[in-house]
Design a protein around this motif. Structure first.
Motif, PDB file in Angstrom:
ATOM      1  N   MET A   1       0.827  -1.200   0.000  1.00  0.00           N
ATOM      2  CA  MET A   1       0.000   0.000   0.000  1.00  0.00           C
ATOM      3  C   MET A   1       0.865   1.255   0.000  1.00  0.00           C
ATOM      4  SD  MET A   1      -3.011  -1.182   2.658  1.00  0.00           S
ATOM      5  CE  MET A   1      -3.829   0.417   2.601  1.00  0.00           C
ATOM      6  N   LEU A   2       1.963   1.232   0.733  1.00  0.00           N
ATOM      7  CA  LEU A   2       2.862   2.388   0.740  1.00  0.00           C
ATOM      8  C   LEU A   2       3.496   2.580  -0.626  1.00  0.00           C
ATOM      9  CD1 LEU A   2       4.351   4.685   2.117  1.00  0.00           C
ATOM     10  CD2 LEU A   2       6.091   3.037   2.869  1.00  0.00           C
ATOM     11  N   PHE A   3       3.902   1.486  -1.269  1.00  0.00           N
ATOM     12  CA  PHE A   3       4.489   1.610  -2.607  1.00  0.00           C
ATOM     13  C   PHE A   3       3.489   2.219  -3.579  1.00  0.00           C
ATOM     14  CE2 PHE A   3       5.065   0.169  -6.936  1.00  0.00           C
ATOM     15  CZ  PHE A   3       6.381   0.524  -7.177  1.00  0.00           C
ATOM     16  N   THR A   4       2.240   1.757  -3.523  1.00  0.00           N
ATOM     17  CA  THR A   4       1.215   2.297  -4.419  1.00  0.00           C
ATOM     18  C   THR A   4       1.052   3.801  -4.203  1.00  0.00           C
ATOM     19  OG1 THR A   4       0.020   0.194  -4.500  1.00  0.00           O
ATOM     20  CG2 THR A   4      -1.218   2.177  -5.083  1.00  0.00           C
ATOM     21  N   PHE A   5       1.041   4.221  -2.939  1.00  0.00           N
ATOM     22  CA  PHE A   5       0.911   5.654  -2.662  1.00  0.00           C
ATOM     23  C   PHE A   5       2.112   6.433  -3.178  1.00  0.00           C
ATOM     24  CE2 PHE A   5       2.238   9.113   0.204  1.00  0.00           C
ATOM     25  CZ  PHE A   5       1.274  10.048  -0.164  1.00  0.00           C
ATOM     26  N   LEU A   6       3.326   5.936  -2.937  1.00  0.00           N
ATOM     27  CA  LEU A   6       4.528   6.645  -3.388  1.00  0.00           C
ATOM     28  C   LEU A   6       4.588   6.703  -4.911  1.00  0.00           C
ATOM     29  CD1 LEU A   6       7.185   5.252  -0.880  1.00  0.00           C
ATOM     30  CD2 LEU A   6       6.022   7.470  -0.822  1.00  0.00           C
ATOM     31  N   PHE A   7       4.140   5.633  -5.561  1.00  0.00           N
ATOM     32  CA  PHE A   7       4.087   5.638  -7.016  1.00  0.00           C
ATOM     33  C   PHE A   7       3.119   6.712  -7.495  1.00  0.00           C
ATOM     34  CE2 PHE A   7       2.365   4.420 -11.106  1.00  0.00           C
ATOM     35  CZ  PHE A   7       3.501   4.064 -11.828  1.00  0.00           C
TER      36      PHE A   7
END
Length: 260
Positions: free
Chosen positions: A246-252
């Motif tokens: 979920m954090l990766f999706t947000f940072l992307f």
């Protein structure tokens, strides 16, 4: 900040093509290993030998950070007449006060009720907000309100703030502060399974996203250098953990919004 702050006025005829280009030809999406390796598939159905193998394949797919973005539920972008994965979109909701109704960004995905979606691009959003055509600006208003026959809830009763782009900017940075505040408390090791995802803040490179065969790097420095946000140490995300995915999706989405 790497994004342009110039306001685009009166470019209505070009907005649809700009949205389509944003949804289909973003450099971030073209470089995805999931897309660039697609040509290796021979098109034949692959039978799975057992339930164990099915589970094994599913778990291995979850380790692909870009797949989790592409398989997110789709939403309709009415102005461009496209159906796009939700992870590539900005969500807006109608906030109600004592005096009026106002369009506001919703990045947490927890807001309920009527909503609208536009491409996750600051450039496209700026074009819509600054447009002089009501037909284009109204795309920020949920479709059920646009089509409503209720005189008490109509397009004219919903306000679109002139500073909506700046509100989205601040909403992204507020969420980034909260995410980093939590993840700073964790200890990190390079994951043993799946691609290594490194989150860093390096002033030696202005590229926010670097994708290699087995390594993905998100560099926050170009995005946060003009803010009070500090990345105290490098972080390594483990795609086998839901919170890390979920954090990766947000940072992307963060780098996509400012760079697209």
């Amino acid at each position: 900040m790497v994004c342009s702050r110039n306001t685009m006025k009166g470019q209505g005829p070009n907005i649809r093509s700009r949205i389509i280009q944003s949804c289909q030809t973003s450099p971030s999406r073209i470089k995805s290993p999931l897309l660039t390796s697609f040509h290796k598939w021979d098109g034949k159905s692959k039978a799975l030998a057992s339930k164990y193998q099915t589970k094994e394949v599913t778990e291995s797919l979850l380790l692909n950070p870009f797949l989790n973005i592409l398989i997110s539920p789709t939403r309709n972008v009415s102005l461009a007449k496209l159906v796009v994965p939700r992870a590539h979109l900005l969500k807006f909701v109608v906030k109600k006060s004592q005096t009026d109704l106002t369009i506001a960004p919703s990045l947490d995905g927890k807001s309920v009720g009527t909503s609208s979606y536009v491409p996750n691009s600051r450039t496209v959003l700026q074009s819509i907000v600054s447009s002089r055509k009501d037909r284009i600006r109204s795309q920020l208003i949920p479709m059920d309100i646009r089509n409503s026959e209720n005189s008490q809830v109509s397009i004219k009763s919903v306000q679109i703030p002139d500073q909506l782009v700046e509100q989205v900017d601040e909403a992204y940075f507020d969420k980034l502060r909260k995410e980093l505040s939590y993840f700073h408390t964790l200890e990190y090791q390079i994951p043993q399974k799946g691609p290594a995802v490194k989150v860093t803040s390096s002033d030696s490179n202005e590229q926010t996203l670097a994708i290699e065969e087995e390594f993905v790097t998100i560099n926050l420095h170009p995005l946060i250098k003009d803010t009070d946000i500090i990345l105290k140490k490098d972080m390594y995300l483990d795609m086998s953990k839901k919170s890390h995915r979920m954090l990766f999706t947000f940072l992307f989405k963060l780098q996509e919004y400012f760079n697209d």
